[in-house]
Each structure stands twice: as structure tokens, then as C-alpha cells.
Design a protein around this motif. Structure first.
Motif, mmCIF file in Angstrom:
data_model
loop_
_atom_site.group_PDB
_atom_site.id
_atom_site.type_symbol
_atom_site.label_atom_id
_atom_site.label_comp_id
_atom_site.label_asym_id
_atom_site.label_seq_id
_atom_site.Cartn_x
_atom_site.Cartn_y
_atom_site.Cartn_z
ATOM 1 N N VAL A 1 0.845 -1.020 -0.005
ATOM 2 C CA VAL A 1 0.035 -0.016 -0.149
ATOM 3 C C VAL A 1 0.969 1.216 -0.215
ATOM 4 N N HIS A 2 0.914 2.100 -1.009
ATOM 5 C CA HIS A 2 1.578 3.024 -1.274
ATOM 6 C C HIS A 2 1.270 4.494 -0.287
ATOM 7 N N ASP A 3 -0.116 4.511 -0.466
ATOM 8 C CA ASP A 3 -0.745 5.966 0.019
ATOM 9 C C ASP A 3 -2.180 5.638 0.281
ATOM 10 N N PHE A 4 -2.881 6.503 1.046
ATOM 11 C CA PHE A 4 -4.320 6.557 1.180
ATOM 12 C C PHE A 4 -4.773 7.886 1.271
ATOM 13 N N GLY A 5 -6.129 8.313 1.148
ATOM 14 C CA GLY A 5 -6.529 9.463 1.414
ATOM 15 C C GLY A 5 -8.208 9.670 0.959
ATOM 16 N N GLU A 6 -8.691 10.914 0.889
ATOM 17 C CA GLU A 6 -9.781 11.227 0.518
ATOM 18 C C GLU A 6 -10.089 12.110 -0.299
ATOM 19 N N ASP B 1 -12.882 14.497 -2.339
ATOM 20 C CA ASP B 1 -14.344 14.860 -2.596
ATOM 21 C C ASP B 1 -15.177 13.726 -1.610
ATOM 22 N N GLY B 2 -14.902 13.445 -0.601
ATOM 23 C CA GLY B 2 -15.610 12.680 0.240
ATOM 24 C C GLY B 2 -15.448 10.926 0.009
ATOM 25 N N LEU B 3 -14.815 10.864 -1.247
ATOM 26 C CA LEU B 3 -14.438 9.368 -1.513
ATOM 27 C C LEU B 3 -13.101 8.942 -0.957
ATOM 28 N N LEU B 4 -13.082 7.808 -0.368
ATOM 29 C CA LEU B 4 -12.140 7.419 0.346
ATOM 30 C C LEU B 4 -11.193 6.524 -0.493
ATOM 31 N N PHE B 5 -9.830 6.367 -0.700
ATOM 32 C CA PHE B 5 -9.144 5.622 -1.633
ATOM 33 C C PHE B 5 -7.881 5.043 -0.981
ATOM 34 N N LEU B 6 -7.476 3.889 -1.594
ATOM 35 C CA LEU B 6 -6.149 3.397 -1.190
ATOM 36 C C LEU B 6 -5.198 3.394 -2.621
ATOM 37 N N VAL B 7 -4.135 3.733 -2.558
ATOM 38 C CA VAL B 7 -3.232 3.312 -3.543
ATOM 39 C C VAL B 7 -2.226 2.367 -3.256
ATOM 40 N N MET B 8 -2.338 1.385 -4.159
ATOM 41 C CA MET B 8 -1.370 -0.146 -3.869
ATOM 42 C C MET B 8 -0.550 -0.080 -5.248
ATOM 43 N N GLU B 9 0.299 -0.948 -5.156
ATOM 44 C CA GLU B 9 1.386 -1.576 -6.099
ATOM 45 C C GLU B 9 0.204 -1.975 -7.423
ATOM 46 N N LEU B 10 0.395 -2.016 -8.301
ATOM 47 C CA LEU B 10 0.012 -2.427 -9.445
ATOM 48 C C LEU B 10 0.314 -3.856 -9.958
ATOM 49 N N LEU B 11 -0.568 -5.016 -9.764
ATOM 50 C CA LEU B 11 0.098 -6.227 -9.959
ATOM 51 C C LEU B 11 -0.487 -6.916 -11.272
ATOM 52 N N GLU B 12 0.708 -7.150 -11.918
ATOM 53 C CA GLU B 12 0.550 -7.838 -13.203
ATOM 54 C C GLU B 12 0.426 -9.515 -13.201
ATOM 55 N N GLY B 13 -0.941 -10.020 -13.112
ATOM 56 C CA GLY B 13 -1.045 -11.442 -12.951
ATOM 57 C C GLY B 13 -2.646 -11.624 -12.927
ATOM 58 N N ARG B 14 -3.083 -12.887 -12.402
ATOM 59 C CA ARG B 14 -4.437 -13.133 -12.378
ATOM 60 C C ARG B 14 -4.505 -13.636 -10.918
ATOM 61 N N ASN B 15 -5.764 -13.263 -10.472
ATOM 62 C CA ASN B 15 -6.221 -13.968 -9.165
ATOM 63 C C ASN B 15 -6.471 -15.382 -9.171
ATOM 64 N N LEU B 16 -6.610 -16.114 -8.083
ATOM 65 C CA LEU B 16 -7.123 -17.540 -8.396
ATOM 66 C C LEU B 16 -8.124 -17.799 -8.760
ATOM 67 N N SER B 17 -9.212 -17.051 -8.568
ATOM 68 C CA SER B 17 -10.565 -17.216 -9.164
ATOM 69 C C SER B 17 -10.278 -17.297 -10.785
ATOM 70 N N GLN B 18 -9.628 -16.079 -11.361
ATOM 71 C CA GLN B 18 -9.349 -16.021 -12.760
ATOM 72 C C GLN B 18 -8.740 -17.260 -13.142
ATOM 73 N N LEU B 19 -8.021 -17.855 -12.495
ATOM 74 C CA LEU B 19 -6.730 -18.767 -12.873
ATOM 75 C C LEU B 19 -7.931 -20.122 -13.078
ATOM 76 N N LEU B 20 -8.733 -20.227 -12.184
ATOM 77 C CA LEU B 20 -9.608 -21.543 -12.118
ATOM 78 C C LEU B 20 -10.550 -21.312 -13.472
ATOM 79 N N GLU B 21 -11.117 -20.070 -13.700
ATOM 80 C CA GLU B 21 -11.769 -19.916 -14.794
ATOM 81 C C GLU B 21 -10.896 -20.157 -16.024
#
Length: 819
Positions: A79-84, A86-106
Motif C-alpha cells: 500500500v503506497h498511499d491513502f486519502g480522501e 471529495d468525500g471518496l476514500l481511496f487506497l493506492v497500491m502497487e499495480l499487480l500484473e497477473g491473475r487472481n486464483l478465481s481467474q486462474l480457475l476460470e
């Protein structure tokens, strides 16, 4: 999101890459740094939520985001950063290049993944969970969609801290129009379903569900509706994995079924245990006690919020036939602890010995710096150390993980017929449960900073566990470990060293000399040896632990790198700055490669690199490195985080060393204001910043102002910390320095004598700090024209210094920046 594409003028949202119950995930660019990131925008609150709830949620979001940002493992999304915005909470994370396990099963057309991939994923996820659980962080929503397999084979867990936020907002385990937003029934533990206490063992159950699915192609309970699934989790043993897929290894099937035990106490103690069993590829222990729940569903009582639930989404859409296995009276495992017999426990098949191993790594250094003014402008630690007069040069972030806490480990005794070596009968379960509860209470007291009370609880529990379970039982040793840690937090280092020594010896007998828990206890011994000034002994222990960790875990394992980091610190304490610098550089490079350049572990070691540069008088490079660390920490942790402020403090020291007093003065004024706002005016960190301010006033020749500041800080420290506390004596000496520059030598002598007498009393007359104080006193006598007394004192100091007596005066002159 509407037309808003730029958050806080920095994060440019470019492509929607995911949507879930908690909000949306966007591919984005951090325009300040020019890097690609992922931004998770949390779903805004509905109109039914009041304004006060929103305020509480925002604070909770910031706290959970900081927890996620502080997780330090290559298997956890950064997690690189977080903030708000205009009332919207957000997290900034590393961008992962790959597939989650649900996608791998599909992608695999609803078929299970290859066996070698399943085992590799299990090992990596277990390693990541072991780390996060040691930090006291529970995921709560582990499922295939939250586990990513990157293109290079690395496995990462996503969304730590988000599940608890979902509970605040009202998403967790609630029905929505499209099913379950979070806590999908296919992966929920029985205690989640029943609304009971949830700890790290709930994550282990969810991991068992995930592994079951990627290994067989279906979740363990894949029924027609959510009600049936929840009843299955609570009451029905899962069908053995090899009934679905005969090629699965027997040890893997046994490990997954153990994870799916109905009660937390029936599961492995921690994720480290699972990882060790996968690596060892040995069968699990035989079952020893009946399953605690009925095996057939019968008018179950489930929480009211489950009424009318649908199944929600699982990883795959194909349902394989499910046939409940016949009742098995031996279902469920204890993983019971057994003592060593003719061979080390770790070499015997069928033993389950792991207890949560508090890392004890990269602990805060408390040793005196090898600089010309050893305590005039270096920050101290947060631990009262009456036996160490100089302050810590590294500041609060010398510690990578400030002793993350874990929940109380279970005691693996199935019932009154279980036996313990040296005892005729094992304790009844209620006695064991009572001791577990008191152990947890001790941990809670420690989290509240009530270390004296925590230590008393842990020592009492350790004595009772030794009587009930035996001296080498993992629970007994865990209580002794916690007692030792509490002793370090109350300044009783000699007692702590004795306690950690007993733990290390007991674990070596029970688990083997190279077991991670044994090595953790030995590393705590090395840390305490350093606190006691026994750096050569600390160096020997660190070197031995490092050899074992390199041999068993590899050179790039996080635990190995932590030990190398600590070894670099110790080399600096031994006056070997070149070696310390090279070691710290190597560790920083390895951590940057494995974890990323802005990972907290990487930054801690870069901080150490900067410190060693200062020892080598390379202050320009040190300043640049401290500033880079401070900027990175401000982005990741926030500008007011203690680690960020510590790096800024060190940058101020470097500016002073470079003769840039005006810049240092402005930095310290801002730091004092921030520390006062964040911690309060009497907090030790605030006083440390004020001390730095006073030192730089003196460097600019403003000695009257410096004297006023030093006297004020000294008075507050004496009231808050005590008259003989190291920081109080540092301030008293700074008062003497200012008096000397103002020509008030008689008053200066009284202050110098006070410091010298206190250090003689606390440390002993031969301690380097005590000798330096006597050198200050002799110099002051010389300025007053009392040369005979000065010469006699010089001679006495030289005799005490022994072989180094010929060099003592240069050291005293360096310590004293008088006229």
C-alpha cells in the motif's frame, strides 16, 4: 466516479479493472512519481448513514490503511498511499500484473490447478499469513479473488484491512442485490458464521477452503443455497480431497483437512506450521479425539442475518456432485505437542510443534553512537534505560516491527487422558483455557503500554504452565518469551537476558537449535546483550543466528535479512563502520529487489545506511539518504507518522554536522511544532526535537537562547523521566555546555559534576560515558585555573581507560564543544 479522473491532483485514473462490494479498482498513474499504480475507491456511504458515522469511518479507514501500509512481506500487496477526495476514500497500491486464483480457475476451464502449482501457492500464502498474523493483523475475507499469482510466479494477498472496514460500513456478511459482498459463504469460518470471536485461525480456515477449491475444482461445501453452505461449514466434515482428485499428495490432503477443523483449537497453531508441513511433505499426526459437532445437519441455529441469504459468488461456476462422508468418530486433529525423545522434534514425523514466533527482529538499537557529541543531538528510544546514558542515534524507526503481537497460541491437549512428560496427568481443559485467557490478558496489557503489569501476568502464567504442562512445552516457553519482552520494556535487561536464555535453551531441546522459534529467542538475547553494552557477545550471537538462517531459509529470506540488518547495527557499535556500511548497503539492495524500494523494511535499512555514512563522516551523503527516506515514508505512512518524523530529525542532525545551522534550526522548529501537535508538549519525542533546536541555537552562537531552551527541556525531562534518566543527563550536560560558552564556568562545573556522579552511580566509573563526563569536568576545572585538580582528574581517567589512555583527551575534547 463520474467525470472525476484525478484524485488529489496526483493520481490519474485511467482504466476500471475491477468492481466489488467495497467499491472499484482502477489502473492509474501517480503523476508525482511517474509510476503505474492501482487505486481502490471505496463505495461512498449511503444516505442512511449519519455524519458522525462518516467521521468514525474515516478515522477507522486511516487506521486500517496505516496497518496495511506497514505490512512488510513480499507476499502482501504494498500500500503506497491513502486519502480522501471529495468525500471518496481511496487506497493506492502497487499495480499487480497477473491473475487472481478465481481467474486462474476460470482460465483453466473450471478444472483444478496443477498439483505443483497448488502446493507452491499454499506455501507462499502460508508464509505471507505467518508474517501478517505475527503483526496481529487478521485478513477476515480470504478467498480466491483476494489472492494474486503474478506473471513471475509470486503469490500476493490483497485487501488487508478492507474486510474490517466492510464490517463498519455494513457490507460484511450482509445480503446485497447480487449476493454476498464480503465474507462469501464458501470461505467463511464457523466462528464467523456464528458471530463468535475471530482471530488468525479464522484466516487459516478460509485458506483451507481456498486450497480445497484450487486443488479439487470445487469449494468444500458447494451446495444449492447459502443456508446449506453455512450449515456445512459449521456441522459437516468436508469430503476428503482425494475423493475428488486421487493424484493429490496424502500430506497435502491431511494439511487442508486440518485447516478445515470446526473449532479454532483444532486447526494448526499458525500458518508457519502449515508451511513447515508442506516443505517437509510428511503425513500429519493421527486423529485423537471425536469431532466436537454433530456430523449431520439438524435444525441448526444460525445468526439472524443469515436468513434468506443466497450463495453469492464462488471462484468457479461448475458444481460437482457432493456426497457427505459417513460419520467419522475420529474427525478432527489436535496437533498435540510431544516432547523430544531420541531425535530432535523437527526430525520426527507427525509432530506439530509450532507456536507463533514473535519476530524479535530489527529491534530498536539503544547503543551509543560513535560521534563527536554522543548525546547532544541524537534521539533516544522510547524505553527507559537507567543503565544507558546515551540516547539512541537511530530514532524510533530503528525497529522494523515494534514487536508485533499475536493472539495467544492454543494449548494442544485434547482432554484429561493426554499426558505430559514428567507428569502423571494432563490438566483438565478448563485449566488450560483459563491459562490461555490470562496469557491473552497479558498481551492486551502490553498493547496498552502497561508493561509492568503485563510482565507480572506472563511470569505468573509461565510458572503455572510449567507446573501443568512441563518446562519445555511451547506454551510455557511462549509465556516466558513474553515475560522477557515485558522486562525489556521496563528496563530490566539483565532479567530479560536470563529469561530469553531459558526460552532459547528450552526451544533448542524441544524444537531443535535451528528452529525459527529457537532462533527468534536467541536473536532477542543478542538484542539485549547490545542494550547491556556487551556488543562483542551480541555480535557472536547474531553471527551464529545469521549462519543458521542462511543455511535453513536462504540468504534472501526476510528473517535472514532482518538478522543481517541487526548485525550491521552491531558492527557499528563495535567501531567497525566500514563493515557496518557494506552490510547495510547489501541488505538495503536485497530488500529493494525483493520488496520494492519504498517498502518499510527497505527504508529501515536505508536509514541504517545513512547512519553509517554519518559514522564515516560522509554527512552530505547521509543527509541525502535521510531526506529520501523521510519523503518515502511521508508518502507511504503520512507526514506525521513517527517513522517519518524520525528521519526528518536525523536530517536535522546531518544539517548541523555540515554547518548548515540555519536550515537545521528551521527544520527543528517545524519538527517541534509537529511533535507538540501529535504527541503533546511533554512527550519524549517532542523534548528530543526541542533538544535539537537548542543545540543548533548554540551552533549559531545564540548561547543565551540555547541555555534557556536547555534548562527548560532539562526541567521537564527530570519531572517526566527522572533525574538519572539518560535523556535528563544529556540535557543537563547541554546546560553545562551553554554555561561554559557564556563564561559561567563555576555553574558549568556544578552541572558537569552532577552528570559525572550520576553516570558513575548508574553505569560504573569505567563506562565510556562516565569517563567522558569526567573529562568534561577536568576541562572545566582547567578553565577555572584549578590545574592541579584538572591534571589529577586527567590522570585518573587515563588510568581507567587503560591502554586507550593516550587517546582519551582527544575523545573528551570531541565530546566537549566548549571555547
Amino acid at each position: 466516479m463520474g467525470d472525476t479522473r484525478l484524485l488529489q491532483g496526483r493520481y490519474r485514473l485511467e482504466e476500471l479493472i475491477g468492481r466489488g462490494g467495497m467499491g472499484e479498482v482502477w489502473r492509474a498513474t501517480d503523476e508525482a512519481l511517474g509510476r503505474r499504480v492501482a487505486v481502490k475507491c471505496l463505495k461512498p456511504l449511503g444516505p442512511q448513514q449519519d455524519r458522525n458515522f462518516g467521521t468514525v469511518l474515516r478515522e477507522r479507514f486511516r487506521r486500517e490503511a496505516r496497518v496495511a501500509a506497514a505490512l512488510q512481506h513480499r507476499g502482501v500487496t504494498v500500500v503506497h498511499d491513502f486519502g480522501e477526495s471529495d468525500g471518496l476514500l481511496f487506497l493506492v497500491m502497487e499495480l499487480l500484473e497477473g491473475r487472481n486464483l478465481s481467474q486462474l480457475l476460470e482460465d483453466n476451464q473450471q478444472h483444478p490447478l496443477p498439483v505443483h502449482d497448488v502446493v507452491d501457492i499454499a506455501e507462499q500464502v502460508a508464509d505471507a499469513l505467518a508474517h501478517t498474523h505475527r503483526q496481529g493483523v487478521v485478513h477476515r475475507d480470504l478467498k480466491p479473488a483476494n489472492i494474486m499469482r503474478l506473471d513471475d510466479g509470486t503469490v500476493k494477498i490483497c485487501d488487508f484491512g478492507i474486510a474490517r472496514l466492510g464490517a463498519d460500513i455494513g457490507f460484511t456478511a450482509r445480503l446485497t442485490g447480487t449476493g454476498i459482498a464480503m465474507g462469501t459463504p464458501h470461505y467463511m469460518s464457523p466462528e464467523q458464521i456464528s458471530g463468535g470471536h475471530v482471530d488468525h485461525r479464522s484466516d487459516l480456515y478460509s485458506l483451507g477452503c481456498v486450497l480445497y477449491e484450487i486443488a479439487t475444482g470445487v469449494p468444500p461445501f458447494d451446495l444449492d443455497d447459502a443456508w446449506a453452505i453455512l450449515v456445512g461449514h459449521r456441522d459437516t466434515p468436508p469430503e476428503p480431497l482425494r475423493n475428488h482428485r486421487a493424484e493429490l499428495p496424502e500430506f497435502f490432503e491431511r494439511a487442508v483437512l486440518d485447516l478445515l477443523a470446526k473449532t479454532p483449537d483444532g486447526r494448526p497453531t499458525d500458518a508457519t506450521d502449515l508451511r513447515r508441513r508442506i516443505i517437509a511433505a510428511r503425513p500429519a499426526p493421527a486423529a485423537v479425539f471425536p469431532a466436537p459437532f454433530p456430523l449431520a445437519p439438524r435444525a441448526p441455529h444460525l445468526p439472524s442475518w443469515t436468513r434468506g441469504m443466497t450463495t453469492g459468488h464462488k471462484a468457479v461456476g461448475t458444481l460437482l456432485p457432493y456426497t457427505a462422508p459417513p460419520p467419522d468418530p475420529a474427525a478432527g486433529l489436535t496437533g498435540a505437542w510431544t516432547p523430544p525423545a531420541h531425535q530432535p522434534a523437527t526430525d520426527r514425523p507427525g509432530t506439530d510443534l509450532a507456536v507463533p514466533a514473535p519476530p524479535g527482529d530489527d529491534r530498536r538499537r539503544t547503543d551509543p553512537p560513535a560521534t563527536d557529541r554522543p548525546s547532544a543531538d541524537r534521539p533516544r528510544t522510547d524505553l527507559p534505560r537507567p543503565d544507558r546514558p546515551r540516547t539512541d542515534p537511530a530514532g524510533p524507526d530503528r525497529l522494523v516491527t515494534d514487536r508485533p503481537r499475536t493472539d495467544c497460541p492454543r494449548t494442544d491437549l485434547a482432554g484429561p487422558d493426554r499426558t505430559v512428560p514428567g507428569r502423571v496427568h494432563a490438566p483438565v481443559p478448563r485449566v488450560v483455557a483459563h491459562l490461555d485467557g490470562r496469557h491473552s490478558a497479558g498481551l492486551s496489557l502490553g498493547r496498552l503500554g502497561r508493561w509492568d503489569e503485563a510482565g507480572k501476568v506472563h511470569r505468573s502464567v509461565a510458572a503455572e504452565r510449567e507446573h501443568a504442562l512441563g518446562p519445555d512445552h511451547p506454551d510455557t516457553l511462549t509465556s516466558r518469551y513474553e515475560a522477557g519482552f515485558a522486562l525489556t520494556r521496563t528496563g530490566r535487561d539483565t532479567d530479560a537476558l536470563r529469561e530469553f536464555g531459558r526460552v532459547a535453551e528450552g526451544r533448542a531441546r524441544a524444537l531443535g537449535p535451528d528452529h525459527p522459534d529457537t532462533l527468534a529467542a536467541r536473536q532477542e538475547m543478542a538484542f539485549v546483550l547490545g542494550r547491556l553494552g556487551r556488543h562483542a557477545e551480541a555480535h557472536r550471537v547474531y553471527t551464529s543466528v545469521l549462519d543458521a538462517r542462511t543455511r535453513t531459509l536462504g540468504a534472501d529470506h526476510p528473517d535472514t535479512l532482518r538478522c543481517r540488518h541487526n548485525l550491521a547495527c552491531t558492527l557499528g557499535r563495535l567501531g567497525r563502520p566500514e563493515e557496518a556500511y557494506r552490510t547495510a548497503c547489501d541488505v538495503a539492495a536485497a530488500r529493494a529487489r525483493l520488496l520494492g524500494p519504498e517498502h518499510p523494511d527497505t527504508l529501515v535499512t536505508r536509514y541504517e545506511v545513512a547512519y553509517t555514512l554519518g559514522q564515516l563522516d560522509r554527512w552530505t551523503e547521509a543527509l541525502r539518504t535521510y531526506r529520501e527516506v523521510a519523503s518515502a515514508r511521508a508518502r507511504a505512512l503520512g507526514p506525521d507518522h513517527p517513522d517519518t518524523l524520525a528521519a526528518r530529525h536525523e536530517a536535522g542532525i546531518a544539517l548541523g554536522r555540515l554547518g548548515r545551522g540555519d536550515e537545521a534550526l528551521e527544520l527543528y522548529r517545524d519538527l517541534v511544532a509537529t511533535r507538540t501537535r501529535v504527541h503533546g508538549p511533554d512527550h519524549p519525542e517532542t523534548l528530543r526535537a526541542r533538544h535539537g533546536l537548542g543545540v543548533n541555537l548554540g551552533r549559531l552562537g545564540r548561547w543565551q537562547d540555547a541555555l534557556v531552551e536547555a534548562r527548560d527541556v532539562c526541567a521537564i525531562r527530570e519531572r517526566v523521566l527522572g533525574p538519572d534518566h539518560p535523556d535528563t543527563l544529556v540535557s543537563c550536560r547541554e546546560v553545562a555546555v551553554a554555561l561554559g560558552w557564556l563564561g559561567l564556568w563555576a555553574e558549568a562545573l556544578a552541572a558537569y559534576e552532577r552528570v559525572a556522579e550520576a553516570r558513575d552511580r548508574v553505569l560504573g566509573a569505567t563506562h565510556p560515558d562516565a569517563l567522558a563526563s569526567r573529562g568534561d569536568e577536568a576541562h572545566c576545572l582547567q578553565q577555572l585555573g584549578r590545574r592541579t585538580e584538572a591534571v589529577e582528574l586527567y590522570r585518573r581517567v587515563a588510568e581507567l581507560r587503560g591502554r586507550d589512555g593516550g587517546h582519551w583527551k582527544a575523545g573528551a575534547d570531541a565530546c566537549y564543544e566548549g571555547p
